[in-house]
Enzyme design. Structure first.
Site, PDB file in Angstrom:
ATOM      1  CG  PHE A 126      -2.304   0.831   1.332  1.00  0.00           C
ATOM      2  CD1 PHE A 126      -3.248   0.475   0.647  1.00  0.00           C
ATOM      3  CD2 PHE A 126      -1.718   2.461   1.695  1.00  0.00           C
ATOM      4  CE1 PHE A 126      -4.198   1.792   0.592  1.00  0.00           C
ATOM      5  CE2 PHE A 126      -2.836   2.959   2.141  1.00  0.00           C
ATOM      6  CZ  PHE A 126      -4.210   3.005   1.847  1.00  0.00           C
ATOM      7  CE1 TYR A 223      -9.823   2.870   6.223  1.00  0.00           C
ATOM      8  CE2 TYR A 223      -8.839   4.297   8.034  1.00  0.00           C
ATOM      9  CZ  TYR A 223      -9.175   3.960   6.668  1.00  0.00           C
ATOM     10  OH  TYR A 223      -8.062   3.955   5.844  1.00  0.00           O
ATOM     11  NE  ARG A 377     -10.597  -2.336  -3.226  1.00  0.00           N
ATOM     12  CZ  ARG A 377      -9.855  -1.848  -2.378  1.00  0.00           C
ATOM     13  NH1 ARG A 377      -8.496  -2.331  -1.516  1.00  0.00           N
ATOM     14  NH2 ARG A 377     -10.284  -1.231  -1.877  1.00  0.00           N
TER      15      ARG A 377
HETATM   16  C1  LIG Z   1      -6.087   1.405   4.478  1.00  0.00           C
HETATM   17  C2  LIG Z   1      -4.982   1.282   4.619  1.00  0.00           C
HETATM   18  C3  LIG Z   1      -3.774   2.080   5.440  1.00  0.00           C
HETATM   19  C4  LIG Z   1      -4.941   3.463   5.907  1.00  0.00           C
HETATM   20  O1  LIG Z   1      -3.493   3.653   6.419  1.00  0.00           O
HETATM   21  P1  LIG Z   1      -4.228   5.251   6.921  1.00  0.00           P
HETATM   22  O2  LIG Z   1      -2.824   5.758   7.676  1.00  0.00           O
HETATM   23  O3  LIG Z   1      -4.766   4.092   8.570  1.00  0.00           O
HETATM   24  O4  LIG Z   1      -4.768   6.110   5.955  1.00  0.00           O
HETATM   25  C5  LIG Z   1      -2.764   1.808   5.364  1.00  0.00           C
HETATM   26  N1  LIG Z   1      -2.315   0.297   4.620  1.00  0.00           N
HETATM   27  C6  LIG Z   1      -3.153  -0.105   4.295  1.00  0.00           C
HETATM   28  C7  LIG Z   1      -2.282  -2.044   3.782  1.00  0.00           C
HETATM   29  C8  LIG Z   1      -3.872  -0.339   4.194  1.00  0.00           C
HETATM   30  O5  LIG Z   1      -5.046  -0.830   3.560  1.00  0.00           O
END
Ligand SMILES: *Cc1c(COP(=O)(O)O)cnc(C)c1O
Length: 418
Positions: A126, A223, A377
């Site tokens: 991510f 969330y 997705r």
């Molecule tokens: C949704 C997601 C995040 C979100 O990060 P935030 O900093 O909490 O907004 C991070 N890593 C992955 C793999 C995700 O899917």
């Protein structure tokens, strides 16, 4: 009734978790397949929020920090998460976002390996995880932190005794591929490398045994499948061997051993509390805390079984749909054909027109999401999705391809959140 309809009904009739969906507020007539991006609203949340707003904030005001244990809420949420993660309640805390928490833990992990600098990750991780590591590299200098992100199948070859930290996400947010946490953690440890797992798409839906796998550090999202609400605090879990020596860099008063002494110098709390920084977001934590009530009587292994049943049903339907409706379905491709043990809780379809198709699906009450450049997705939340939802999503997809609904100009406009 066609055979697929009968099969969806039979699978739903046999589903032991079927009644759990009633513990969620879900709009009528909507098929919600986006619990991997924003979990649905558990019915336990609204009364709790009303109580927190009307009584605690409205009437008891500042006394609520003590009277209603606001000061402990980050830990109470952590304690509820512990059984879902396979750790002790004293190892988890909820606060901030994954990005901020990863920054803290990446620095902590690097401090444990002062003679090494490489942070190994996968290119398909991510992006925020990679951005955070790039930021740490910028801050500490590439002599202390050097991000090496490689193709997922090259991880093994790059895992050497030079690597300080292996930073991976357990379930790929695009393909849904699920990594083998136990094996990868053991491989990293064999080289003296620490691991940080991002559990954003696995917490609450994949059974986790962080302690049994001897995981060093983990972060996860409140969330998504955990239904903590929009922008819910994230969480961190830490192996007990580091709890007395974390050296996290965003030192703030809430992580101080005695915040209300207002001492001039920072002394970290001798426990998980030292990962906190500033004042906790009480409204968000209260919602998350109430949402986790849903898990009280639920075994994550049952959820996993149902999640697989939903994704298997989708995959089982996809091929016959494609061969029966060759013209309308020709442009779709299942992004990854994964064995059950290697699949998280969503599947992704590739299509050149994925964006307008995703918008048309949403407009027709099948809520999914689009991920650039060409993925749609379908997320399966076993707490509230049914096999009927899976079937309806494909029926709707077929209909809007056949009628070319997605070609309407209104679906072409790219919104700021996809
Ligand atoms: C949704 C997601 C995040 C979100 O990060 P935030 O900093 O909490 O907004 C991070 N890593 C992955 C793999 C995700 O899917």
């Amino acid at each position: 009734m066609n055979e697929w309809q009968a099969r969806a009904e039979a699978l739903d009739a046999a589903d032991s978790l079927r009644s759990v969906a009633a513990t969620f507020e879900l709009p009528d007539g909507t098929v919600y397949l986006d619990g991997n991006s924003l979990g649905a609203l558990p019915k336990t949340v609204k009364p709790r929020m009303l109580e927190v707003i009307e009584q605690q904030w409205g009437q008891d005001l500042i006394s609520s920090w003590n009277k209603h244990q606001w000061i402990d809420l980050a830990h109470s949420v952590g304690a509820k998460l512990a059984p879902l993660l396979g750790v002790k309640p004293t190892q988890v805390v909820a606060c901030d976002s994954i990005s901020v928490n990863l920054f803290k833990l990446l620095n902590s992990a690097l401090a444990q390996r002062p003679e090494r600098k490489i942070v190994l990750s996968a290119q398909n991780n991510f992006p925020t995880d990679l951005y955070v590591a790039q930021g740490v590299e910028q801050l500490l200098g590439s002599e202390r932190c050097k991000l090496t992100s490689v193709a997922p199948d090259a991880l093994h070859a790059h895992l050497t005794a030079d690597v300080a930290v292996l930073m991976l996400t357990q379930v790929d947010f695009r393909s849904g591929a699920l990594l083998d946490m136990q094996a990868l953690t053991a491989q990293a440890h064999a080289h003296g490398t620490l691991v940080i797992w991002d559990l954003a798409h696995s917490a609450g839906v994949v059974p986790l045994q962080l302690n049994a796998c001897d995981v060093d550090f983990a972060v996860g999202c409140g969330y998504k499948f955990l239904n903590g609400g929009p922008g819910a605090p994230a969480f961190m879990s830490v192996n007990e061997r580091y709890l007395s020596n974390l050296n996290q860099p965003i030192q703030g008063w809430m992580g101080h051993a005695q915040p209300f002494e207002f001492a001039t110098d920072y002394h970290p709390a001798p426990n998980i509390k030292q990962l906190l920084t500033g004042t906790p977001a009480i409204l968000s934590l209260a919602a998350f805390d109430a949402a986790l009530e849903v898990y009280r009587d639920i075994d994550v292994t049952d959820l996993r079984q149902k999640s697989l049943s939903l994704s298997c049903f989708y995959i089982e339907l996809f091929d016959p749909y494609q061969s029966q409706h060759a013209e309308t379905f020709a442009g779709f491709r299942l992004n990854a054909r994964l064995a059950d043990a290697e699949r998280g809780s969503h599947v992704a379809l590739e299509h050149d027109e994925a964006y307008p198709i995703s918008q048309a699906l949403i407009a027709h009450n099948v809520i999914i999401d689009f991920r650039a450049p060409n993925l749609i997705r379908f997320g399966f939340a076993p707490l509230y999705n049914s096999h009927q939802d899976v079937l309806t999503s494909l029926q709707t997809l077929h209909w809007l391809m056949q009628e070319e609904v997605y070609l309407e100009p209104v679906y072409q406009h790219r919104k700021s959140v996809t």
